[in-house]
Scaffold this active site. Structure first.
Site, PDB file in Angstrom:
ATOM      1  N   LEU A 170       0.555  -1.276   0.348  1.00  0.00           N
ATOM      2  CA  LEU A 170       0.343   0.111  -0.184  1.00  0.00           C
ATOM      3  C   LEU A 170       0.727   1.333  -0.017  1.00  0.00           C
ATOM      4  O   LEU A 170       0.428   2.351  -0.387  1.00  0.00           O
ATOM      5  CB  LEU A 170      -0.762  -0.043   1.393  1.00  0.00           C
ATOM      6  CG  LEU A 170      -1.749  -1.742   1.048  1.00  0.00           C
ATOM      7  CD1 LEU A 170      -2.450  -0.992   2.829  1.00  0.00           C
ATOM      8  CD2 LEU A 170      -2.879  -0.626   0.320  1.00  0.00           C
ATOM      9  N   GLY A 211       6.417   3.910   4.394  1.00  0.00           N
ATOM     10  CA  GLY A 211       6.542   5.392   5.275  1.00  0.00           C
ATOM     11  C   GLY A 211       7.719   5.598   5.794  1.00  0.00           C
ATOM     12  O   GLY A 211       8.967   5.209   4.466  1.00  0.00           O
ATOM     13  N   ASP A 231       2.206  15.178  14.670  1.00  0.00           N
ATOM     14  CA  ASP A 231       2.416  14.918  12.989  1.00  0.00           C
ATOM     15  C   ASP A 231       0.877  14.617  12.574  1.00  0.00           C
ATOM     16  O   ASP A 231       0.732  13.940  11.750  1.00  0.00           O
ATOM     17  CB  ASP A 231       2.979  13.459  12.788  1.00  0.00           C
ATOM     18  CG  ASP A 231       3.302  13.343  11.639  1.00  0.00           C
ATOM     19  OD1 ASP A 231       3.803  14.300  11.265  1.00  0.00           O
ATOM     20  OD2 ASP A 231       4.277  12.684  11.003  1.00  0.00           O
TER      21      ASP A 231
END
Lengths: 353, 423
Positions: free
Chosen positions: B95, B98, B210
């Site tokens: 997917l 990161g 964040d």
């Protein structure tokens, strides 16, 4: 965030409830058996040594006090959960501190594991630490984020600031609001190394330390204390036992306040007392039995509030004496023995009032 | 020891294979102990995942394609498999990548749920990254419909994988798919959920630190979930200072850009305010600059340059520059972000209260939930239990977006919708 007083205290109450819930879920202390941790060959002396060593390491690594407190909480929980051998104790301890740092310290503060080990002077390899890290995470199911006694010191302190801004110790701290909490934090750290105090939850320990100080500083201490006790839902007999032990332990250690602490107290609160009574000594030292209120009572007419506090106090003393005499005799012998082992704390310099 | 395999339970487990699903200890005990599901205590553990879904009565969930039906009775997936082991999950597709992990879509072979598998790179020298430790230990204490759910942890010598509930998309992708600003009605629902999630974590004294559209997951229903707690941290009450190097530049508040390190929950509120504007406007509020100082200039261009008079102490902050005194007058938000001009004033008012320069003046998440901007939503929303999705309240659902790059024809259809209402 514009907060008025009551909103602020509601917010703090939610924080306190949250911290208590976390403590209820995760707090665990090792059980003692014949001066050893139950189910292991770790003696009390070894344990206390390692806690004191962790504190040194925490300072050497320049981690904050919360990190140390979290590390000790994790260590205690682990020792209560698994059967650890004394030969691994140091390795476990340093790993819990590294884990606490990973949670609590900013990325840029944490040196590499290799550098930390070199600095600590212990001979473990990185691989050993990382293996231990994995074991600890798995045994504690990654659930490391617990409430420490220092968290409770901060919450209680903030509650006092918000609900009782008139308290002298807090008025003194207006310029440096963290100062008072800082003192209590130091005392918490001393107490965390005391094995009798293992069995006290962080919330109880923090409140005991704060109450001991309140007693010496304000005639209103009892109503303030009862309020905190109720908010924290701490059972009173458990609290009294803990407070007795903290009192004995701290006075036996003769924990000194940092030099500037005495100065700050003099400049604000003590001077006020000098005008009223002759003995500033009682403020600087640890003389919880010497309540300034008693000395002061002859000097001016007492308010209704003070009379109520007196009644409270006398009632409390009965309760206190009753329970204390049941519970504390057995322990008091130990305190003397362990004091000799705890030498890293500087002796109190009697205040030259 | 694998996640959840309590050492003391080891022998027991050989006899009772279903005790193994105890590893979903991420669910609070209170949810499991009320005795209304299953006949035996062990069965509670077995049904943990389903129990939760039954309790919240979700019509259908992303990670539960069978709609929460307790299909264990008719079909056993594989009770021999356990949580905490890699063989219990199948990777389906990658997917995304990161900063410290790669995320795969996967399926649980234990119960057939879709999951997101976050495979974390562990450095051989440093052990488990601090981001992973924080994320797991913080998420353990957070149970909320607007916080991503951590199902399981697979930790072996070689690798570390977090198993999350599967959520189809995130706000960044959603914004790309629907360019030119979102339907204001949907913005309100997203915003309510974002603020609700923040109110919850701030109540647990956790700062996310964040916030950005990529970290807000969006389910096909429109459920918004805060994710990526790798930079998050708990905040003890006073005194502590934190890193100023947090939050992607675009979403970083002016006080932190100025170098302040004693920030608090207002940090996340600024980020949420930026996201609010971005959803309405279809473009970031303060975008596209290279460094801290340019970022500050972007903000001053809207809010005006702060002075000692309107922000006492500002000149003491490390990155403060006196040459900013060249005047920059505050502007009306509606003149800067045109979509605000087309909407009732309360929209602009909430945005202004979230995007105040002085952190302590910014509205708190809890107060923001009470803001008139949310008045038009059904009132039961404010009484929902933490774990219940806002879409459980009748009348709450997403409306069609005006534009969809994947199905351009929808544009015509959705533009008919208001007309249809008029008839």
């Amino acid at each position: 965030m514009k907060l008025c007083g009551s909103e602020e205290s509601q917010r703090l109450m939610r924080l306190l409830e949250d911290a208590l819930a976390r403590e209820a879920r995760l707090w665990k202390a090792p059980v003692l058996e014949n001066d050893q941790i139950q189910g292991s060959d770790i003696s009390l002396i070894q344990y206390q040594e390692v806690i004191l060593w962790l504190r040194e390491m925490n300072a050497a690594f320049q981690f904050c006090q919360e990190t140390y407190a979290l590390g000790v909480c994790v260590l205690n929980r682990l020792l209560a959960t698994v059967k650890a051998q004394a030969k691994y104790l140091k390795c476990i301890a340093i790993t819990t501190l590294i884990l606490a740092a990973k949670i609590n310290e900013e990325d840029e503060v944490i040196a590499s594991v290799k550098d930390l080990l070199a600095q600590s002077g212990c001979s473990f390899s990185t691989a050993e630490i990382l293996r231990m890290e994995r074991i600890i995470l798995d045994k504690l199911q990654w659930d490391l984020y617990t409430s420490t006694p220092i968290d409770f010191v901060h919450i209680f302190h903030a509650l006092l600031l918000s609900d009782h801004p008139y308290l002298p110790l807090l008025a003194a701290a207006q310029k440096r609001p963290c100062f008072q909490a800082e003192l209590w934090t130091r005392q918490v750290q001393h107490c965390m190394a005391c094995h009798q105090l293992w069995q006290c939850k962080g919330s109880t320990l923090a409140l005991a330390i704060i109450t001991l100080e309140l007693e010496t500083l304000t005639p209103d201490w009892f109503s303030v204390f009862i309020e905190l006790l109720n908010k924290a839902q701490i059972e009173s007999s458990e609290f009294i036992r803990c407070k007795e032990m903290v009192d004995e332990y701290l006075s036996s250690l003769r924990v000194s306040l940092p030099a500037n602490a005495v100065y700050i107290f003099n400049s604000t609160y003590v001077t006020k007392y000098r005008s009223l009574g002759p003995e500033p000594k009682q403020v600087a030292g640890w003389y919880p039995k010497d309540r300034p209120r008693r000395k002061r009572s002859g000097h001016r007419p007492r308010s209704r509030r003070e009379r109520e506090a007196d009644e409270y106090y006398d009632g409390f003393r009965c309760l206190y004496d009753g329970i204390a005499s049941e519970g504390s005799h057995g322990d008091s012998g130990n305190v003397g023995v362990t004091n000799q082992d705890v030498s890293s704390c500087p002796p109190l310099q009697p205040h030259e009032g | 020891m694998k996640f959840g395999r309590g050492a003391e339970k080891e022998t027991e487990m050989d006899e009772l294979p279903y005790v193994k699903s105890r590893s979903v200890s991420s669910l609070p005990c209170s949810e499991l102990g009320d005795g209304s599901y299953g006949e035996t205590p062990q069965a509670h553990w077995f049904h943990t995942l389903q129990v939760r879904r039954l309790r919240v009565h979700r019509g259908r969930s992303n990670s539960d394609p069978l709609g929460g039906k307790s299909f264990q009775q008719e079909f056993q997936w594989n009770t021999g498999l356990q949580f905490g082991t890699a063989t219990s999950y199948l990777n389906l597709e990658k997917l995304g990548e990161g900063t410290y992990a790669t995320v795969y879509k996967g399926i649980s072979r234990i119960n057939g749920h879709l999951v997101a598998l976050k495979v974390i790179r562990t450095k051989t020298e440093e052990g488990v990254p601090f981001t992973a430790i924080r994320e797991a230990s913080l998420l353990k204490g957070l149970k909320h419909a607007n916080i991503v759910l951590l199902h399981d942890i697979i930790h072996t010598r070689e690798s570390l994988t977090f198993v999350f509930e599967y959520v189809q998309t995130d706000l960044a992708q959603y914004l790309t798919q629907h360019p030119g600003g979102l339907n204001p009605y949907n913005v309100r629902i997203f915003m309510f959920q974002l603020v609700r999630g923040l109110s919850y974590i701030h109540g647990h004294r956790i700062l996310h630190r964040d916030l950005k559209p990529q970290n807000l997951l969006i389910s096909y229903l429109g459920e918004l979930k805060l994710a990526d707690f790798g930079l998050a941290r708990s905040k003890s009450i006073p005194c502590q200072t934190y890193s100023a190097e947090v939050v992607t530049l675009w979403y970083r508040p002016p006080d932190v850009l100025l170098g302040s390190t004693d920030y608090s929950t207002a940090l996340d509120i600024w980020g949420a305010g930026c996201i609010f504007i971005e959803m309405l406007q279809g473009a970031p509020a303060f975008p596209g600059v290279a460094d801290v100082f340019e970022q500050l200039q972007k903000i001053w261009a809207v809010l005006g340059v702060p002075t000692e008079e309107n922000w006492p102490g500002v000149s003491q902050l490390p990155n403060y520059k006196p040459e900013w005194f060249l005047p920059c007058k505050p502007k009306q938000f509606r003149d800067v972000w045109k979509r605000l001009a087309q909407l009732p004033y309360k929209t602009e008012d909430l945005a202004m209260q979230m995007l105040l320069a002085i952190p302590r003046e910014r509205i708190s998440a809890q107060d923001a939930l009470q803001h008139p901007y949310f008045n038009t939503l059904p009132t039961p929303l404010l009484q929902l239990r933490d774990t219940v999705s806002v879409f459980k309240v009748p009348g709450v659902r997403l409306e069609a977006e005006a534009r969809d790059i994947f199905s351009p024809t929808r544009r015509i259809k959705s533009s008919l919708v208001p007309l249809a209402k008029c008839w």
